[in-house]
Design a protein around this motif. Sequence first.
Motif, mmCIF file in Angstrom:
data_model
loop_
_atom_site.group_PDB
_atom_site.id
_atom_site.type_symbol
_atom_site.label_atom_id
_atom_site.label_comp_id
_atom_site.label_asym_id
_atom_site.label_seq_id
_atom_site.Cartn_x
_atom_site.Cartn_y
_atom_site.Cartn_z
ATOM 1 N N GLN A 111 0.822 -1.205 0.000
ATOM 2 C CA GLN A 111 0.000 0.000 0.000
ATOM 3 C C GLN A 111 0.861 1.262 0.000
ATOM 4 O O GLN A 111 1.791 1.382 0.781
ATOM 5 C CB GLN A 111 -0.912 -0.005 1.228
ATOM 6 N N ARG A 128 -4.361 0.300 -6.873
ATOM 7 C CA ARG A 128 -4.520 0.532 -5.443
ATOM 8 C C ARG A 128 -4.027 -0.724 -4.730
ATOM 9 O O ARG A 128 -4.759 -1.683 -4.540
ATOM 10 C CB ARG A 128 -5.986 0.832 -5.095
ATOM 11 N N SER A 130 -2.538 -3.200 -1.798
ATOM 12 C CA SER A 130 -2.874 -3.453 -0.402
ATOM 13 C C SER A 130 -1.720 -4.183 0.260
ATOM 14 O O SER A 130 -0.796 -4.658 -0.407
ATOM 15 C CB SER A 130 -4.168 -4.283 -0.300
ATOM 16 N N GLY A 131 -1.798 -4.300 1.560
ATOM 17 C CA GLY A 131 -0.755 -4.994 2.289
ATOM 18 C C GLY A 131 0.359 -4.060 2.728
ATOM 19 O O GLY A 131 0.514 -2.938 2.219
ATOM 20 N N THR A 132 1.136 -4.511 3.677
ATOM 21 C CA THR A 132 2.242 -3.721 4.211
ATOM 22 C C THR A 132 3.429 -3.773 3.262
ATOM 23 O O THR A 132 3.853 -4.862 2.869
ATOM 24 C CB THR A 132 2.675 -4.255 5.582
#
Length: 344
Positions: A111, A128, A130-132
């Motif tokens: 992200q 877009r 997601s996730g760290t």
Amino acid sequence: MRWGKRRSDQEQWEQVEAACAADEWDVGVWRVGASTGAVAQAAGLARRFAWLLLFSGPFLGGAALLSQAMAPAHAVEQGTAAQRPVAAPGDQVGPAGWADLYVDAYVAAGQGGEQQLAAYYPAAAQLRLSGTPGAQHAVATDAVHVQQVGAGYWAVTVAVQVADLGKDSGGPSQLRYFQVPVRSAGKGFVAAALPAAVSAPGGGAAPTLAYGQSKPATSSDPATATVSEFLSAYLTGNGDLTRDLSPGTVISPISPAPYASVSVTDIAQVGGGQDGSSSTAVPADGTRRQVLVDVEASDTSGVARPLTYAIELRARAGRWEVDQLQSAPRLAGNGPATTSGAQQ
């Protein structure tokens, strides 16, 4: 005479103007009742135009021929340039290395990392994620297959060791494969799409070598003594390497030396093994023998590694000498392998 001719023409033009003023001419139309001066003027213009065509004909014809001769050559030149490939098929180092970097960034992307990924794949700026970021990272990447699918366009398969967040490079990881479409862009490259997860490339069957059955190395074979002394000096730095080389052969020991001791375990020979009588005697000078040597090399910490070397020996003065350190074992049905070092 020329001046008189020009004055006569001037007088005729004056007559035409006078005729126009007297309404004997309509705009753009020659009336039937034209004056004698106008007719004379028209006849004079027609004669001059005919002479002009006569004299200019050769020049116009030559210009037309020249234009036709140049046009096809120009068209061929443009066609040749259009068909010239952007990059040679063998130019795969750049796309492969760039694909490694792209997959490395892709694995670590998360992200807020859209712009970093867009440096490789511009359309990623619209994603877009997601996730760290960095939740997963590539321990190592390596392009294992490059296929050119068009001019300046490659499909690169990249093997990557993927580790989870918190695991160091020495921890457990998963081996994955991604296929990347790489397009040349000016002096660099750009991805045509996101990576695609694919299965591992097929390994295929092991190649058949040209050597006979491997047999334990014995001290009764003079070749064992030669390769043992040579590989010991080559891998440990102990001993005189040049003592076991044929005249004209140049091979340098590895520096710094990676191992502390070397032991020859097995030897195989092109064309099969030798019986006891032939192995204990060195044949006439110039006789060659290609062998595949298995060794066990130990470093200073005591860790032993098995190694294999393809070596060509040559007999001289009653002993075997190392004539070639080959870069790869000889395959069955193929010619001699390439060599390392300078030979005679």
